[in-house]
Design a protein around this motif. Structure first.
Motif, PDB file in Angstrom:
ATOM      1  N   LEU A 135       0.843  -1.181   0.000  1.00 42.45           N
ATOM      2  CA  LEU A 135       0.000   0.000   0.000  1.00 42.45           C
ATOM      3  C   LEU A 135       0.885   1.240   0.000  1.00 42.45           C
ATOM      4  O   LEU A 135       1.691   1.423   0.919  1.00 42.45           O
ATOM      5  N   ILE A 136       0.733   2.063  -1.039  1.00 43.31           N
ATOM      6  CA  ILE A 136       1.677   3.142  -1.303  1.00 43.31           C
ATOM      7  C   ILE A 136       0.963   4.489  -1.299  1.00 43.31           C
ATOM      8  O   ILE A 136       0.067   4.709  -2.117  1.00 43.31           O
ATOM      9  N   PRO A 137       1.339   5.395  -0.395  1.00 44.83           N
ATOM     10  CA  PRO A 137       0.769   6.750  -0.417  1.00 44.83           C
ATOM     11  C   PRO A 137       1.499   7.604  -1.444  1.00 44.83           C
ATOM     12  O   PRO A 137       2.484   8.276  -1.137  1.00 44.83           O
ATOM     13  N   ASN A 138       1.024   7.573  -2.696  1.00 46.82           N
ATOM     14  CA  ASN A 138       1.747   8.239  -3.774  1.00 46.82           C
ATOM     15  C   ASN A 138       1.629   9.759  -3.722  1.00 46.82           C
ATOM     16  O   ASN A 138       2.234  10.450  -4.536  1.00 46.82           O
ATOM     17  N   LYS A 139       0.856  10.293  -2.773  1.00 45.72           N
ATOM     18  CA  LYS A 139       0.799  11.746  -2.549  1.00 45.72           C
ATOM     19  C   LYS A 139       1.241  11.997  -1.105  1.00 45.72           C
ATOM     20  O   LYS A 139       0.433  12.175  -0.199  1.00 45.72           O
ATOM     21  N   VAL A 140       2.539  11.974  -0.906  1.00 43.67           N
ATOM     22  CA  VAL A 140       3.118  12.080   0.431  1.00 43.67           C
ATOM     23  C   VAL A 140       2.821  13.458   1.022  1.00 43.67           C
ATOM     24  O   VAL A 140       2.822  14.470   0.328  1.00 43.67           O
ATOM     25  N   ASP A 141       2.544  13.469   2.324  1.00 39.18           N
ATOM     26  CA  ASP A 141       2.237  14.680   3.092  1.00 39.18           C
ATOM     27  C   ASP A 141       0.868  15.279   2.774  1.00 39.18           C
ATOM     28  O   ASP A 141       0.588  16.419   3.141  1.00 39.18           O
ATOM     29  N   SER A 142       0.003  14.517   2.115  1.00 38.35           N
ATOM     30  CA  SER A 142      -1.362  14.988   1.872  1.00 38.35           C
ATOM     31  C   SER A 142      -2.281  14.623   3.047  1.00 38.35           C
ATOM     32  O   SER A 142      -3.491  14.797   2.950  1.00 38.35           O
ATOM     33  N   TRP A 143      -1.700  14.134   4.126  1.00 33.75           N
ATOM     34  CA  TRP A 143      -2.447  13.865   5.350  1.00 33.75           C
ATOM     35  C   TRP A 143      -1.538  14.169   6.538  1.00 33.75           C
ATOM     36  O   TRP A 143      -0.373  14.518   6.369  1.00 33.75           O
ATOM     37  N   LEU A 144      -2.077  14.065   7.751  1.00 34.52           N
ATOM     38  CA  LEU A 144      -1.317  14.400   8.968  1.00 34.52           C
ATOM     39  C   LEU A 144      -1.725  13.474  10.099  1.00 34.52           C
ATOM     40  O   LEU A 144      -2.892  13.066  10.188  1.00 34.52           O
ATOM     41  N   VAL A 145      -0.752  13.130  10.926  1.00 28.40           N
ATOM     42  CA  VAL A 145      -1.033  12.338  12.126  1.00 28.40           C
ATOM     43  C   VAL A 145      -0.495  13.081  13.343  1.00 28.40           C
ATOM     44  O   VAL A 145       0.573  13.708  13.284  1.00 28.40           O
ATOM     45  N   ALA A 146      -1.249  13.020  14.427  1.00 31.52           N
ATOM     46  CA  ALA A 146      -0.844  13.727  15.651  1.00 31.52           C
ATOM     47  C   ALA A 146      -1.052  12.827  16.860  1.00 31.52           C
ATOM     48  O   ALA A 146      -2.107  12.200  17.001  1.00 31.52           O
TER      49      ALA A 146
END
Length: 345
Positions: free
Chosen positions: A331-342
Motif C-alpha cells: 500500500l503506497i501513499p503516492n501523494k506524500v504529506d497529503s495527510w497528517l497524524v498527531a
C-alpha cells in the motif's frame, strides 16, 4: 458421475478467487482505491509534487517567461510476500458420505466446491486483515515495517506531517486546545501537501478527550455561532461518526477495528488510542500487487499478474493436500504529506 468436476484445476481455482466475497476493510477500501498489478516483482511509481510558484509579470515587448518542468521521481518498491496455507479437506467431500441421501439434489462435487470456497475465504480474510494493517501503518507512521520469517526491513515513504503534543498542551490537560489544533493542522496539510484534509479519524482516548473538552462543549452551546454539531452514531465496520465542525470544515470519526500483534500477541487498535489522523476523504492512494510465481509438481514455473493466486500441492509422509494463497501487496501513499497524524495525549 454426473456433474463431475476437478475442483483443483487452476482454471477452477481462479474462479473461486473471483467469486468469493472480500472482507470489508475501511482504511484500505476508503483511501487506497487505485489498484495496480505488476508484471514484475517490483512496482514502479512516479511521485510528482508541485509548488505554489505564480506566473511572472513581463513587459509585452519582452515575451513570455519559460517555466521549468517540475519533473518527477520514480520510486521502485518490491511488495512483500503474504502466503497463508492450510491443509484442505475439500476432496474428502467428493464421495458420498455414510447416511447421505443418494437422491439429494446436491452432488458431492457441489459440497466439495463449497468446502473449497470456505477454506479459501479463511485464507483470504487473513490477507485482507494484513492489508488493512498495512494501510493503518502507512497512514499512522508514514512507514511500513515488513517483518516475518526470513525478512525484516522498513519501507519509508518520506512522510513528514507528524505532530506530537507535549506537556499541558496534550488533550485532556490544562492548556489543551483541540479546536485550535485542528484548524492549524488542516492549514498545514493544505500548505505542505496541497490537499484538503476534511476527514478526521480519532483513537478512543483522543476522541474521549475531544468530546469532553470544555472549549468544544462551549462552542457547541453557542446559539448564534454555528461552529458545528456533535451527533455520535454507530456505523458499519467498526466506524463511529462523532459529528461535523464547520470550522475548520471536517467530519470526525472513530475507528474501533483491532488486530493481533505478531510479536506481543496482544490485541491492539489499528488507530492508536492517543492518535488523530487528518486525511482527505477522497484520497486515492495506491494499492499495488507484485507478480505471483510458483513451481508446480512437474518442475514448471508459473506466473500470474494478479492480486491473489490460489493453488494446491501435495506433500507426503504424511500424505496431505495443501491449499495455498499467494499475494504480494504493498500500500503506497503516492501523494506524500497529503495527510497528517498527531499524537495528542
Amino acid at each position: 458421475m454426473a456433474n463431475e468436476i476437478n475442483i483443483y484445476e487452476p482454471r477452477y481455482l481462479a474462479e473461486v478467487v473471483r467469486t468469493a466475497p472480500p472482507t470489508r476493510t475501511f482504511l484500505r477500501d476508503r483511501f487506497f482505491t487505485k489498484l495496480k498489478t505488476s508484471s514484475d516483482e517490483n512496482v514502479d511509481i512516479d511521485v510528482v509534487k508541485g509548488n505554489r510558484k505564480m506566473a511572472a509579470f513581463v513587459h509585452p515587448m519582452v515575451g513570455g517567461e519559460i517555466v521549468e518542468s517540475e519533473g518527477y521521481e520514480t520510486k521502485s518498491y518490491k511488495p512483500p510476500l503474504v502466503n497463508p496455507a492450510t491443509i484442505t479437506t475439500a476432496d474428502m467431500f467428493m464421495k458420498r458420505l455414510p447416511g447421505e441421501d443418494i437422491y439429494s439434489s446436491r452432488t458431492p462435487a457441489d459440497r466439495a466446491a463449497e468446502k473449497l470456497v470456505e477454506e479459501y475465504n479463511k485464507l483470504n480474510d487473513m490477507v485482507d486483515r494484513r492489508e488493512e494493517w498495512m494501510a493503518a501503518q502507512v497512514l499512522t507512521t508514514g512507514r511500513l515495517r515488513v517483518k516475518g520469517k526470513g525478512v525484516d526491513e522498513v519501507i519509508d515513504f518520506g512522510f513528514t506531517n507528524k505532530i506530537t503534543l507535549e506537556g499541558t498542551k496534550q488533550w485532556g490537560k490544562s492548556a489543551a486546545d483541540p479546536w485550535g489544533n485542528l484548524r492549524d493542522w488542516k492549514q498545514q496539510v493544505n500548505r505542505n501537501g496541497f490537499a484538503n484534509a476534511d476527514m478526521i479519524i480519532m483513537g478512543k482516548l483522543a476522541a474521549d478527550h475531544f468530546m469532553a473538552d470544555s472549549k468544544i462543549l462551549d462552542l457547541m452551546d453557542k446559539r448564534r455561532f454555528d461552529i458545528g454539531a456533535m451527533a455520535p452514531k454507530e456505523l458499519e465496520g467498526g466506524l463511529t461518526y462523532y459529528g461535523h465542525l464547520n470550522l475548520p470544515g471536517v467530519d470526525i470519526y472513530g475507528y474501533d477495528e483491532v488486530y493481533l500483534d505478531d510479536e506481543t500477541k496482544e490485541i491492539k487498535p489499528l488507530i492508536p488510542d492517543n492518535m488523530v489522523l487528518m486525511i482527505p476523504s477522497n484520497a486515492t492512494f495506491m494499492r499495488a500487487y507484485g507478480l505471483c510465481t510458483y513451481l508446480d509438481d512437474d518442475k514448471v514455473w508459473h506466473t500470474a499478474e494478479t492480486a491473489r493466486l490460489l493453488r494446491t500441492y501435495v506433500e507426503h509422509r504424511p500424505d496431505r493436500r495443501f491449499l495455498e494463497l499467494q499475494s504480494h501487496p504493498l500500500l503506497i501513499p503516492n501523494k506524500v504529506d497529503s495527510w497528517l497524524v498527531a499524537t495528542v495525549c
